[in-house]
Write a protein that holds these residues in place. Structure first.
Motif, PDB file in Angstrom:
ATOM      1  N   ASP A  56      66.224   8.229  32.308  1.00 60.24           N
ATOM      2  CA  ASP A  56      67.182   7.531  33.152  1.00 60.24           C
ATOM      3  C   ASP A  56      66.562   6.210  33.578  1.00 60.24           C
ATOM      4  OD1 ASP A  56      69.003   6.609  34.983  1.00 60.24           O
ATOM      5  OD2 ASP A  56      68.963   8.383  36.271  1.00 60.24           O
ATOM      6  N   GLY A  57      66.934   5.133  32.880  1.00 59.87           N
ATOM      7  CA  GLY A  57      66.381   3.830  33.194  1.00 59.87           C
ATOM      8  C   GLY A  57      66.174   3.000  31.945  1.00 59.87           C
ATOM      9  N   PRO A  58      65.729   1.757  32.101  1.00 56.70           N
ATOM     10  CA  PRO A  58      65.511   0.870  30.958  1.00 56.70           C
ATOM     11  C   PRO A  58      64.272   1.251  30.163  1.00 56.70           C
ATOM     12  CG  PRO A  58      64.836  -0.215  32.975  1.00 56.70           C
ATOM     13  CD  PRO A  58      65.465   1.077  33.396  1.00 56.70           C
ATOM     14  N   VAL A  59      64.340   1.014  28.842  1.00 55.29           N
ATOM     15  CA  VAL A  59      63.223   1.332  27.954  1.00 55.29           C
ATOM     16  C   VAL A  59      62.972   0.157  27.021  1.00 55.29           C
ATOM     17  CG1 VAL A  59      62.330   2.866  26.168  1.00 55.29           C
ATOM     18  CG2 VAL A  59      63.747   3.801  28.006  1.00 55.29           C
ATOM     19  N   THR A  60      61.687  -0.196  26.865  1.00 53.62           N
ATOM     20  CA  THR A  60      61.254  -1.168  25.875  1.00 53.62           C
ATOM     21  C   THR A  60      60.264  -0.479  24.944  1.00 53.62           C
ATOM     22  OG1 THR A  60      61.503  -3.012  27.425  1.00 53.62           O
ATOM     23  CG2 THR A  60      60.135  -3.396  25.480  1.00 53.62           C
ATOM     24  N   ALA A  61      60.496  -0.562  23.628  1.00 54.58           N
ATOM     25  CA  ALA A  61      59.621   0.111  22.660  1.00 54.58           C
ATOM     26  C   ALA A  61      59.352  -0.815  21.490  1.00 54.58           C
ATOM     27  CB  ALA A  61      60.253   1.413  22.173  1.00 54.58           C
ATOM     28  N   THR A  62      58.075  -0.864  21.075  1.00 57.37           N
ATOM     29  CA  THR A  62      57.663  -1.716  19.967  1.00 57.37           C
ATOM     30  C   THR A  62      56.713  -0.946  19.071  1.00 57.37           C
ATOM     31  OG1 THR A  62      57.809  -3.678  21.378  1.00 57.37           O
ATOM     32  CG2 THR A  62      56.577  -3.898  19.329  1.00 57.37           C
ATOM     33  N   THR A  63      56.939  -1.004  17.762  1.00 56.66           N
ATOM     34  CA  THR A  63      56.033  -0.374  16.805  1.00 56.66           C
ATOM     35  C   THR A  63      56.102  -1.136  15.487  1.00 56.66           C
ATOM     36  OG1 THR A  63      55.420   1.702  15.710  1.00 56.66           O
ATOM     37  CG2 THR A  63      57.760   1.243  15.957  1.00 56.66           C
ATOM     38  N   ALA A  64      55.061  -0.971  14.673  1.00 56.29           N
ATOM     39  CA  ALA A  64      55.072  -1.604  13.354  1.00 56.29           C
ATOM     40  C   ALA A  64      55.693  -0.686  12.313  1.00 56.29           C
ATOM     41  CB  ALA A  64      53.654  -1.995  12.941  1.00 56.29           C
ATOM     42  N   ALA A  65      55.172   0.543  12.218  1.00 56.64           N
ATOM     43  CA  ALA A  65      55.623   1.423  11.150  1.00 56.64           C
ATOM     44  C   ALA A  65      56.150   2.762  11.633  1.00 56.64           C
ATOM     45  CB  ALA A  65      54.476   1.668  10.169  1.00 56.64           C
ATOM     46  N   GLY A  66      56.020   3.056  12.913  1.00 56.29           N
ATOM     47  CA  GLY A  66      56.453   4.353  13.401  1.00 56.29           C
ATOM     48  C   GLY A  66      57.948   4.432  13.622  1.00 56.29           C
ATOM     49  N   ARG A  67      58.446   5.662  13.731  1.00 55.79           N
ATOM     50  CA  ARG A  67      59.846   5.915  14.060  1.00 55.79           C
ATOM     51  C   ARG A  67      60.020   5.820  15.570  1.00 55.79           C
ATOM     52  NH1 ARG A  67      64.018   9.798  11.874  1.00 55.79           N
ATOM     53  NH2 ARG A  67      65.424  10.235  13.610  1.00 55.79           N
ATOM     54  N   VAL A  68      61.122   5.227  16.014  1.00 53.24           N
ATOM     55  CA  VAL A  68      61.428   5.131  17.430  1.00 53.24           C
ATOM     56  C   VAL A  68      62.725   5.876  17.700  1.00 53.24           C
ATOM     57  CG1 VAL A  68      61.934   3.606  19.376  1.00 53.24           C
ATOM     58  CG2 VAL A  68      60.292   2.888  17.627  1.00 53.24           C
ATOM     59  N   SER A  69      62.677   6.816  18.632  1.00 52.14           N
ATOM     60  CA  SER A  69      63.858   7.587  18.999  1.00 52.14           C
ATOM     61  C   SER A  69      63.993   7.582  20.514  1.00 52.14           C
ATOM     62  CB  SER A  69      63.738   9.024  18.481  1.00 52.14           C
ATOM     63  OG  SER A  69      64.855   9.801  18.874  1.00 52.14           O
ATOM     64  N   LEU A  70      65.073   6.987  21.025  1.00 49.08           N
ATOM     65  CA  LEU A  70      65.315   6.896  22.459  1.00 49.08           C
ATOM     66  C   LEU A  70      66.599   7.629  22.805  1.00 49.08           C
ATOM     67  CD1 LEU A  70      64.650   3.076  23.101  1.00 49.08           C
ATOM     68  CD2 LEU A  70      62.984   4.928  22.890  1.00 49.08           C
ATOM     69  N   GLY A  71      66.583   8.409  23.877  1.00 53.84           N
ATOM     70  CA  GLY A  71      67.770   9.117  24.308  1.00 53.84           C
ATOM     71  C   GLY A  71      67.821   9.252  25.813  1.00 53.84           C
ATOM     72  N   GLY A  72      69.021   9.170  26.377  1.00 53.43           N
ATOM     73  CA  GLY A  72      69.182   9.341  27.805  1.00 53.43           C
ATOM     74  C   GLY A  72      70.216   8.388  28.365  1.00 53.43           C
ATOM     75  N   ASP A  73      70.216   8.230  29.686  1.00 47.46           N
ATOM     76  CA  ASP A  73      71.093   7.293  30.370  1.00 47.46           C
ATOM     77  C   ASP A  73      70.360   5.956  30.414  1.00 47.46           C
ATOM     78  OD1 ASP A  73      72.861   5.944  31.949  1.00 47.46           O
ATOM     79  OD2 ASP A  73      72.975   7.458  33.514  1.00 47.46           O
ATOM     80  N   LEU A  74      70.590   5.132  29.407  1.00 50.40           N
ATOM     81  CA  LEU A  74      69.795   3.921  29.183  1.00 50.40           C
ATOM     82  C   LEU A  74      70.640   2.681  29.479  1.00 50.40           C
ATOM     83  CD1 LEU A  74      68.268   4.990  25.737  1.00 50.40           C
ATOM     84  CD2 LEU A  74      67.374   5.473  28.031  1.00 50.40           C
ATOM     85  N   PRO A  75      70.533   2.096  30.662  1.00 49.16           N
ATOM     86  CA  PRO A  75      71.288   0.873  30.937  1.00 49.16           C
ATOM     87  C   PRO A  75      70.805  -0.307  30.107  1.00 49.16           C
ATOM     88  CG  PRO A  75      69.743   1.327  32.707  1.00 49.16           C
ATOM     89  CD  PRO A  75      69.719   2.516  31.807  1.00 49.16           C
ATOM     90  N   ARG A  76      69.534  -0.260  29.693  1.00 53.80           N
ATOM     91  CA  ARG A  76      69.009  -1.298  28.814  1.00 53.80           C
ATOM     92  C   ARG A  76      67.974  -0.683  27.890  1.00 53.80           C
ATOM     93  NH1 ARG A  76      66.219  -4.219  32.068  1.00 53.80           N
ATOM     94  NH2 ARG A  76      64.156  -3.956  31.162  1.00 53.80           N
ATOM     95  N   ALA A  77      68.050  -1.051  26.618  1.00 49.68           N
ATOM     96  CA  ALA A  77      67.072  -0.591  25.633  1.00 49.68           C
ATOM     97  C   ALA A  77      66.760  -1.739  24.697  1.00 49.68           C
ATOM     98  CB  ALA A  77      67.603   0.602  24.843  1.00 49.68           C
TER      99      ALA A  77
END
Length: 270
Positions: free
Chosen positions: A150-171
């Motif tokens: 519950d909240g904003p998420v910032t994610a950075t990767t070169a080769a990995g998988r990114v999976s975000l879930g939830g109540d995301l007002p900003r991603a």
């Protein structure tokens, strides 16, 4: 307040009071941070190999790491640092504790927090579950998983998988070649996703409006399964307003495809 410190040379347990922020620095191994109802912080070092760790409490911040490296120098050397040092930690903190962790190959797991989270790794897995507040996660080549947030998420990767879930007002997600998945239950949100060759999926609640700008050379752009990519090499823009909130979505890629879905079955596990 005076600085308190302890050298830890083997498996041990520590109860620490007066802590509102946690900072962890590891090479290999893992750190598991979860909450409890007690006012103190509980550190359980279950395995330690190589150099000893130091626990330091200063001005409300507990730092667990290697004193010979130093925090600032460690963050800069994440990608090139190599060592046989390894530690496995379980840390229990009050829910309102802010957490920062930096590792080379150690995995970091964080759950049920209500303050900001900052995780940085070269090759360790990063997992955040059931937390709220701002989360910032950075990886060189490993997977990043955020669920029930519950909240904003910032994610950075070169080769990995990114999976975000939830109540995301900003991603905001950036990846070079890894698959990017954002599943948000927020009725109003701002989402930015970018890859070079990785595919992207953004799943939204049914009935959510979409304001989309997608820039891609060869990757497809699909909304609810329908191809919406503009002809040529220009940006794809579309407005699909509804009465059910809106997602302002931007994407960037070279060859990765973008799929935007708005179906009730698109949000399992969030």
């Amino acid at each position: 307040m005076a600085t308190r410190s302890w050298i830890v040379s083997g498996p041990s347990q520590h109860q620490l009071d007066g802590v509102t922020r946690l900072r962890v620095q590891l090479v290999a191994g893992s750190v598991d941070v979860r909450t409890h109802d007690d006012p103190h912080v509980w550190v359980d070092v279950t395995d330690l190999r190589g150099n000893p760790l130091e626990l330091t409490v200063e001005n409300g911040r507990l730092t667990v790491g290697y004193p010979s490296i130093g925090w600032d120098g460690w963050v800069k050397r994440l990608r090139s640092y190599s060592s046989s040092d390894s530690a496995r930690l379980t840390v229990r903190v009050p829910r309102g504790t802010a957490v920062t962790a930096a590792t080379a190959s150690a995995d970091a797991y964080v759950a049920d927090l209500a303050e900001d989270i900052h995780l940085n790794t070269a090759t360790g897995a990063l997992v955040v579950t059931g937390s709220r507040g701002a989360a910032s996660l950075r990886s060189a080549s490993s997977d990043i998983t955020v669920s029930g947030h519950d909240g904003p998420v910032t994610a950075t990767t070169a080769a990995g998988r990114v999976s975000l879930g939830g109540d995301l007002p900003r991603a905001d997600v950036n990846s070079v070649s890894g698959f990017v998945e954002v599943r948000s239950t927020a009725q109003t949100s701002k989402v930015g996703v970018g890859t070079v060759s990785g595919d992207m999926l953004v799943a939204l609640p049914a009935g959510t409006g979409v304001s989309l700008t997608a820039r891609s050379l060869t990757g497809a752009v699909r909304l609810d399964g329908a191809d919406r990519k503009a002809s040529g090499f220009g940006a794809t823009t579309l407005e699909d307003r509804t009465d059910g909130g809106i997602c302002f979505l931007t994407s960037r890629s070279v060859s990765g495809s973008l799929d935007v879905t708005r179906t009730p079955t698109a949000l399992p596990g969030t």
